[in-house]
Design a protein around this motif. Structure first.
Motif, PDB file in Angstrom:
ATOM      1  N   TYR A 164      11.954  -0.416  13.641  1.00 26.28           N
ATOM      2  CA  TYR A 164      13.393  -0.418  13.397  1.00 26.28           C
ATOM      3  C   TYR A 164      14.132  -0.687  14.695  1.00 26.28           C
ATOM      4  N   ASP A 165      15.306  -1.302  14.575  1.00 26.47           N
ATOM      5  CA  ASP A 165      16.168  -1.586  15.720  1.00 26.47           C
ATOM      6  C   ASP A 165      16.856  -0.298  16.136  1.00 26.47           C
ATOM      7  N   GLY A 166      16.584   0.165  17.368  1.00 27.53           N
ATOM      8  CA  GLY A 166      17.128   1.436  17.825  1.00 27.53           C
ATOM      9  C   GLY A 166      16.253   2.592  17.394  1.00 27.53           C
ATOM     10  N   CYS A 167      16.414   3.749  18.044  1.00 23.04           N
ATOM     11  CA  CYS A 167      15.569   4.902  17.747  1.00 23.04           C
ATOM     12  C   CYS A 167      16.256   5.941  16.879  1.00 23.04           C
ATOM     13  N   ALA A 168      17.432   5.632  16.329  1.00 20.62           N
ATOM     14  CA  ALA A 168      18.048   6.527  15.361  1.00 20.62           C
ATOM     15  C   ALA A 168      17.258   6.478  14.066  1.00 20.62           C
ATOM     16  N   CYS A 169      17.205   7.591  13.329  1.00 16.81           N
ATOM     17  CA  CYS A 169      16.399   7.660  12.115  1.00 16.81           C
ATOM     18  C   CYS A 169      16.990   6.774  11.018  1.00 16.81           C
ATOM     19  N   PRO A 170      16.171   5.969  10.361  1.00 13.96           N
ATOM     20  CA  PRO A 170      16.671   5.051   9.331  1.00 13.96           C
ATOM     21  C   PRO A 170      16.893   5.779   7.998  1.00 13.96           C
ATOM     22  N   VAL A 171      17.845   5.273   7.224  1.00  9.25           N
ATOM     23  CA  VAL A 171      18.090   5.811   5.885  1.00  9.25           C
ATOM     24  C   VAL A 171      17.971   4.712   4.827  1.00  9.25           C
ATOM     25  N   ASP A 172      17.914   3.444   5.246  1.00  9.84           N
ATOM     26  CA  ASP A 172      17.801   2.327   4.314  1.00  9.84           C
ATOM     27  C   ASP A 172      17.158   1.148   5.041  1.00  9.84           C
ATOM     28  N   ASP A 173      17.393  -0.072   4.550  1.00  5.81           N
ATOM     29  CA  ASP A 173      16.779  -1.266   5.131  1.00  5.81           C
ATOM     30  C   ASP A 173      17.583  -1.878   6.274  1.00  5.81           C
ATOM     31  N   ALA A 174      18.743  -1.301   6.603  1.00 13.51           N
ATOM     32  CA  ALA A 174      19.694  -1.977   7.495  1.00 13.51           C
ATOM     33  C   ALA A 174      19.077  -2.337   8.843  1.00 13.51           C
ATOM     34  N   ARG A 175      18.251  -1.457   9.419  1.00  9.54           N
ATOM     35  CA  ARG A 175      17.724  -1.703  10.765  1.00  9.54           C
ATOM     36  C   ARG A 175      16.226  -2.022  10.755  1.00  9.54           C
ATOM     37  N   LEU A 176      15.652  -2.246   9.572  1.00 12.25           N
ATOM     38  CA  LEU A 176      14.229  -2.577   9.482  1.00 12.25           C
ATOM     39  C   LEU A 176      13.965  -3.957  10.086  1.00 12.25           C
ATOM     40  N   LEU A 177      13.063  -4.021  11.046  1.00 14.01           N
ATOM     41  CA  LEU A 177      12.713  -5.278  11.704  1.00 14.01           C
ATOM     42  C   LEU A 177      11.437  -5.898  11.137  1.00 14.01           C
ATOM     43  N   ALA A 178      10.464  -5.058  10.821  1.00 17.88           N
ATOM     44  CA  ALA A 178       9.181  -5.563  10.341  1.00 17.88           C
ATOM     45  C   ALA A 178       8.439  -4.445   9.645  1.00 17.88           C
ATOM     46  N   CYS A 179       7.579  -4.813   8.706  1.00 23.17           N
ATOM     47  CA  CYS A 179       6.785  -3.847   7.971  1.00 23.17           C
ATOM     48  C   CYS A 179       5.518  -4.531   7.487  1.00 23.17           C
ATOM     49  N   ASP A 180       4.394  -3.803   7.466  1.00 20.38           N
ATOM     50  CA  ASP A 180       3.152  -4.419   7.012  1.00 20.38           C
ATOM     51  C   ASP A 180       2.175  -3.371   6.499  1.00 20.38           C
ATOM     52  N   ASP A 181       1.383  -3.804   5.520  1.00 21.21           N
ATOM     53  CA  ASP A 181       0.238  -3.050   5.021  1.00 21.21           C
ATOM     54  C   ASP A 181      -0.895  -4.047   4.806  1.00 21.21           C
ATOM     55  N   ASP A 182      -2.042  -3.822   5.465  1.00 23.93           N
ATOM     56  CA  ASP A 182      -3.262  -4.594   5.215  1.00 23.93           C
ATOM     57  C   ASP A 182      -3.283  -5.993   5.815  1.00 23.93           C
ATOM     58  N   ALA A 183      -2.677  -6.216   6.971  1.00 16.65           N
ATOM     59  CA  ALA A 183      -2.798  -7.530   7.617  1.00 16.65           C
ATOM     60  C   ALA A 183      -4.226  -7.781   8.063  1.00 16.65           C
ATOM     61  N   CYS A 184      -4.981  -6.711   8.326  1.00 17.58           N
ATOM     62  CA  CYS A 184      -6.363  -6.847   8.794  1.00 17.58           C
ATOM     63  C   CYS A 184      -7.213  -5.802   8.080  1.00 17.58           C
ATOM     64  N   GLY A 185      -7.704  -6.154   6.896  1.00 16.75           N
ATOM     65  CA  GLY A 185      -8.444  -5.186   6.095  1.00 16.75           C
ATOM     66  C   GLY A 185      -7.496  -4.135   5.572  1.00 16.75           C
ATOM     67  N   ASN A 186      -7.825  -2.852   5.792  1.00 18.19           N
ATOM     68  CA  ASN A 186      -6.949  -1.759   5.375  1.00 18.19           C
ATOM     69  C   ASN A 186      -5.983  -1.365   6.485  1.00 18.19           C
ATOM     70  N   GLN A 187      -6.043  -2.043   7.624  1.00 19.75           N
ATOM     71  CA  GLN A 187      -5.152  -1.734   8.739  1.00 19.75           C
ATOM     72  C   GLN A 187      -4.013  -2.761   8.801  1.00 19.75           C
ATOM     73  N   SER A 188      -3.087  -2.507   9.723  1.00 18.43           N
ATOM     74  CA  SER A 188      -1.816  -3.234   9.668  1.00 18.43           C
ATOM     75  C   SER A 188      -1.430  -3.803  11.031  1.00 18.43           C
ATOM     76  N   ARG A 189      -0.574  -4.845  10.995  1.00 18.22           N
ATOM     77  CA  ARG A 189      -0.039  -5.443  12.205  1.00 18.22           C
ATOM     78  C   ARG A 189       1.377  -5.934  11.926  1.00 18.22           C
ATOM     79  N   ILE A 190       2.315  -5.654  12.832  1.00 17.70           N
ATOM     80  CA  ILE A 190       3.675  -6.184  12.718  1.00 17.70           C
ATOM     81  C   ILE A 190       4.032  -6.890  14.010  1.00 17.70           C
ATOM     82  N   SER A 191       5.076  -7.719  13.951  1.00 18.06           N
ATOM     83  CA  SER A 191       5.542  -8.434  15.123  1.00 18.06           C
ATOM     84  C   SER A 191       7.049  -8.608  15.014  1.00 18.06           C
TER      85      SER A 191
END
Length: 995
Positions: A164-191
């Motif tokens: 997320y953009d900034g370290c304030a706690c998120p409450v919705d999608d407004a500051r979501l930058l990236a999200c991932d599940d299973d980019a490499c098997g059962n593990q994840s990678r974001i950029s």
């Protein structure tokens, strides 16, 4: 071929099951054991063959995916109930821990969930991130940030990551930058891209139905890339694999065509380092060299310019890490090279070569492959001899130029000189190299070849003439070619070679082809080489090698050459010989083979043991022929295991007394001398006398509950043939308890149940769904179980027992595609064939919304021309897929039967139906097949027809194009030529047979 992968279970063998066929009939699928080929251990092979990250499924290591899904959820529930290890002070977002780039340990074993769900994070209908722990990181500079838990060795937790953009706690999608599940098997990678001095919140959690745990994650801040060329000037990297280009042992060149005239003085490229250590970049001193070549017929020709880092004529920026991993093994790096201008002209082909001789002798530089381009480069393993046909690589290399790229097809070779049958090239015994890139298709479809996926055509074909040098067996092989080939040989030299088919093959040696057949010295044969074509794609083409060998056949080459030996209990028969130089006298068993035969004197179980064969045979047929030549086959063998010396041991249970013929397959890894022992014993029950708990793994076959044993072995014969391993115990735990769960369940099958409640009240529906997806009985009868299954996989009650659920909404149906009044005039199957030719087997109709249940639909076909196709099975609807509100695609079990009316009926309300006609040869749609249809075909070719000229009434040979060959086909259909029954005067009317 890419879309036809074969999956093999077991390192030592497979036990294949099929319904036993009556002698003289072919009711079971032909089955062959396929051996496992070891991979190369070199650094080159590791980068070339490693899987692309992100491709494995969520539970790829488990043989039964649905049981694995249930097991994972149960394991997660147990871990949560136990409490696990404390989540730490950063369990709450408000207590996010500050971190630096690099490796950070995490522990979310007992963490709670306090972050929001995100629709963009949806995987398997789950949008949440469970067991989340939080971290705050500040960017020290502008950079691209990657955060990952990917292998090797970071964690076994099924992770899910967000930033997320900034370290304030998120409450919705407004500051979501990236999200991932299973980019490499059962593990994840974001950029994501970071700005110097800005803070970012990192959330490390799990897939919602998985347990938390411990591990590490890596955060990297990667500086801006050294290459900033726009995409239009690049062949974009694919991060999947790479080619060695170290100048001393390998050189690689790729073609390009500039869109504008000008000059090149800067080039970017991507690559990786590998050697004694996975990434040896730090120990390597680069010595890059860039060369430009002119093009000569699709290959690098004269050298235009050469620039060297060592000589100071090439200035290189890099290596700069991109954050990507090549083949999931080593980091990828970017480079920019500057040099003196190289003049280029728009629309001309040039070749660029990038090599690197690093100072570390244990380190090799690899050039990253590309996604874009013409799919063709050259890689020379002997740089001294220059580039040639044998060096063609079916891939591109990743690079950018400071000038826009043009049409990459400019660099492909010209159309082959022997593209047309009439221009065939003479060939002789030995090896001939060829190239089919640019070839067209001018030969006929060959339905008698039974090619893969019902693709009867030999696509993008080229032609050769051969005169036999012996009166023995001729072997024509494309093994070693570089693309997915098809092969046919015709007797004589006529063009087109109608009716002269001698032999054909699709996939003899992996995706390449080979045939063997008797020849007469001095006779002429026409050899046709082409490729596979996937529906909607261009034909496979590329470089290859044609090897012709004339050789003497073995004495038991033909089935009729063999005398069956009597086989009695306690009196095994030992057969010895060689299958080398063999041909094929039985199309039911593709490929060359020799024969052994026995008379089974009494009903009994038969074992065929290859023990003593040296070298070990890795391939074998698992069926027996019941007549000679090839009047039928038995079911596949019930057990196939490895003999002590690594050879195959094959068993058939309870064969009836009679004569049986066995083809000893000659295939890659199974060619040469053989020793086969055949024995018989009284019919046996594989589950009788089994020991060991069915729910527990043990080293012997079978288990102590005969009913459960039979259920499990019906799913996986390995359990009754080799050992009752952990997979067998898992199947037993799942399947053997389903009946009890379904008998005790009380909930509505069409409604989701309370979490933790498995099964539903309708026993038959419950068993159908749970056998398809055991999760529904073992864990929870959730919304997927009640509707269409997970991700619409068909394992839900709505599809498996639709009449129990939604019923059939009232309404009428109407035909959409093909349109109303449609008929299929194209060629039917040949006389006596049991398989209809490729034709329409998907029908699009309109109907009431909510009519997806397959039980609402039925199909019926008339039998007014049944004498023409006595063995064609009754048709059926195998799936109903909604294309949106009120529109459905119906898939039939097989294409519409030629010469019949096919009626599709919908059961909602008072019922409604549509009728479709398959009328061979009726081009003009006047209701009869006669000479007027020849004129109609000619009129369509000349575009003067007074009726619609569509593929379903004019493309009679199903070649994909209307041309003069369709005139020949309609004449054949009228006269009953080319193995087709005569359809002259045939009419197809609605007889009212279908209700």
């Amino acid at each position: 071929m890419s879309s036809r992968a074969v999956f093999i279970r077991s390192l030592i063998g497979v036990c294949a099951m099929a319904v036993t066929a009556a002698a003289g009939t072919v009711e079971s699928s032909l089955t062959k054991h396929r051996g496992v080929v070891s991979g190369k251990a070199s650094a080159t092979a590791a980068l070339d063959a490693a899987p692309v990250e992100g491709e494995p499924s969520k539970h790829s290591a488990v043989r039964l995916a649905e049981e694995a899904r249930g097991a994972q959820v149960l394991a997660g529930s147990r871990a949560d109930a136990a409490g696990g290890v404390a989540g730490g002070g950063n369990d709450s977002c408000f207590q996010a821990l500050p971190i630096l780039a690099g490796l950070t340990a995490f522990n979310n074993a007992a963490a709670t969930t306090d972050g929001p769900d995100h629709a963009t994070c949806e995987v398997s209908n789950q949008t949440g991130i469970a067991h989340d722990v939080w971290y705050c990181w500040q960017a020290p500079s502008d950079c691209t940030v990657t955060v990952n838990t990917c292998p090797p060795g970071q964690t076994s937790v099924d992770t899910k990551i967000a930033a997320y953009d900034g370290c304030a706690c998120p409450v919705d999608d407004a500051r979501l930058l990236a999200c991932d599940d299973d980019a490499c098997g059962n593990q994840s990678r974001i950029s994501f891209d970071a700005v110097s001095g800005q803070s970012y919140l990192i959330r490390i959690g799990t897939f919602p139905l998985a347990a938390g745990g411990t591990g590490t994650f890596t955060l990297e801040c990667i500086p801006p890339p050294v290459c900033t060329q726009p995409d239009g000037q690049c062949q974009l990297r694919n991060n999947a694999n790479a080619d060695t280009s170290d100048r001393t042992n390998f050189t690689v060149a790729d073609g390009f065509s500039p869109a504008l005239s000008g000059s090149v003085n800067e080039i970017c490229w991507w690559g990786a380092y590998s050697g004694a250590t996975a990434n040896c970049e730090q120990s390597a001193t680069d010595a890059f060299e860039v060369k430009y070549y002119a093009d000569v017929d699709g290959f690098p020709g004269a050298l235009i310019a050469s620039y060297s880092q060592a000589a100071g004529t090439l200035t290189v920026a890099g290596p700069s890490p991109t954050g990507d991993i090549v083949s999931g093994l080593v980091p990828e790096y970017a480079y920019t090279g500057g040099h003196a201008p190289v003049p280029v002209s728009a629309g001309q082909c040039y070749w660029v070569e990038v090599t690197n001789s690093v100072s570390d002798t244990d380190c090799i530089w690899f050039w990253e492959r590309a996604l874009s381009g013409d799919g063709r480069a050259v890689q020379d393993g002997n740089p001294i001899d220059g580039y040639g046909l044998e060096d063609v690589r079916l891939t591109d290399q990743s690079f950018c130029l400071d000038i826009p790229l043009g049409d990459p097809g400019v660099c492909q070779p010209p159309i082959p000189a022997n593209d047309d049958c009439a221009n065939s090239t003479e060939v002789f015994d030995g090896i001939t190299l060829f190239e089919t890139t640019g070839a067209t298709t001018d030969g006929p479809a060959e339905p008698a070849c039974n090619f893969q996926l019902n693709d009867d055509q030999i696509n993008a074909d080229i032609w050769f003439d051969y005169v036999a040098t012996c009166s023995e067996v001729l072997q024509v092989s494309l093994c070693g070619s570089r693309y997915d080939t098809k092969l046919a040989v015709y007797d004589g030299g006529a063009c087109p070679p109608t009716g002269a088919l001698t032999a054909c093959d699709d996939d003899f040696c992996d995706l390449q082809s080979q045939v063997s057949f008797p020849v007469v010295q001095g006779e002429a044969y026409k050899i046709r080489v082409g490729g596979f074509k996937e529906l909607g794609q261009l034909p496979d083409t590329g470089p290859g090698q044609l090897q012709i060998t004339c050789m003497a056949p073995p004495p038991n080459d033909n089935c009729t050459d063999v005398t069956p030996q009597p086989l009695a209990q306690g009196q095994p028969i030992v057969y010895t010989g060689s299958n080398g130089n063999s041909s094929n006298d039985c199309p039911i068993f593709p490929g060359p083979h020799v024969w052994i035969a026995f008379d089974l004197l009494a009903d009994g179980s038969v074992t065929l043991d290859y023990s003593g064969t040296d070298p070990v045979f890795s391939d074998a047929w698992l069926n027996l022929a019941t007549g000679c030549p090839c009047s039928g086959i038995t079911a596949a063998a019930e057990c196939q295991v490895a003999a002590p010396d690594g050879n195959l041991e094959i068993s058939w249970d309870c064969l009836p007394a009679g004569t049986y013929y066995y083809p000893v397959l000659a295939d890659t890894g199974s060619q040469g001398p053989y020793r086969i022992t055949v024995s018989t014993e009284p019919c046996r029950d594989r589950c009788a006398g089994g020991v060991g708990d069915c729910m527990t793994a043990h080293p012997t076959p079978g288990c102590d509950d005969p009913e459960c044993c039979a259920t499990v072995c019906g799913r996986d014969d390995y359990c009754c043939c080799v050992e009752w391993d952990a997979t067998c115990a898992s199947i037993a735990t799942t399947l053997c308890g389903l009946a009890d769960t379904c008998a005790a369940a009380t909930g509505d099958c069409c409604t989701p149940q309370t979490p933790g409640t498995g099964g539903c009240a309708d026993f038959d529906c419950c068993m159908s769904v749970c056998e398809c997806s055991s999760f529904c009985c073992n864990v929870t009868w959730d919304s997927a179980c009640a509707t269409d299954g997970w991700n619409g996989d068909g394992c839900g009650a709505n599809l498996l027992c639709g009449d129990t659920c939604a019923g059939c909404p009232d309404g009428a149906i109407a035909q959409l595609d093909p349109p109303a009044g449609w008929f299929d005039a194209r060629q039917p199957h040949s006389a006596g064939s049991t398989t209809p030719q490729q034709g329409y087997d998907t029908i699009v109709v309109s109907g009431p919304t909510g009519a997806e249940a397959i039980a609402c639909w039925s199909v019926c076909e008339t039998t007014q021309n049944a004498a023409r196709h006595p063995a064609v099975a009754a048709n059926a609807i195998t799936s109903v897929v909604s294309n949106g509100p009120g529109q459905y695609t119906l898939t039939l079990a097989h294409p519409l039967t030629p010469g019949e009316i096919t009626k599709i009926t919908y059961a909602g309300g008072t019922g409604s139906s549509v009728s479709l006609t398959a009328h061979p040869g009726d081009v003009n749609g006047d209701g009869v097949t006669d000479p007027s249809d020849i004129i109609g075909t000619i009129d369509c070719i000349n575009m003067v027809a007074a009726f619609p000229c569509e593929s379903w009434n004019t493309d009679l040979d199903r070649s994909g194009v209307l041309d003069p060959s369709d005139i020949i086909t309609v004449i054949d259909l009228l006269n009953g030529a080319s193995a087709y029954e005569s359809w002259f005067g045939a009419t197809v009317v609605d007889t009212g047979e279908c209700p």
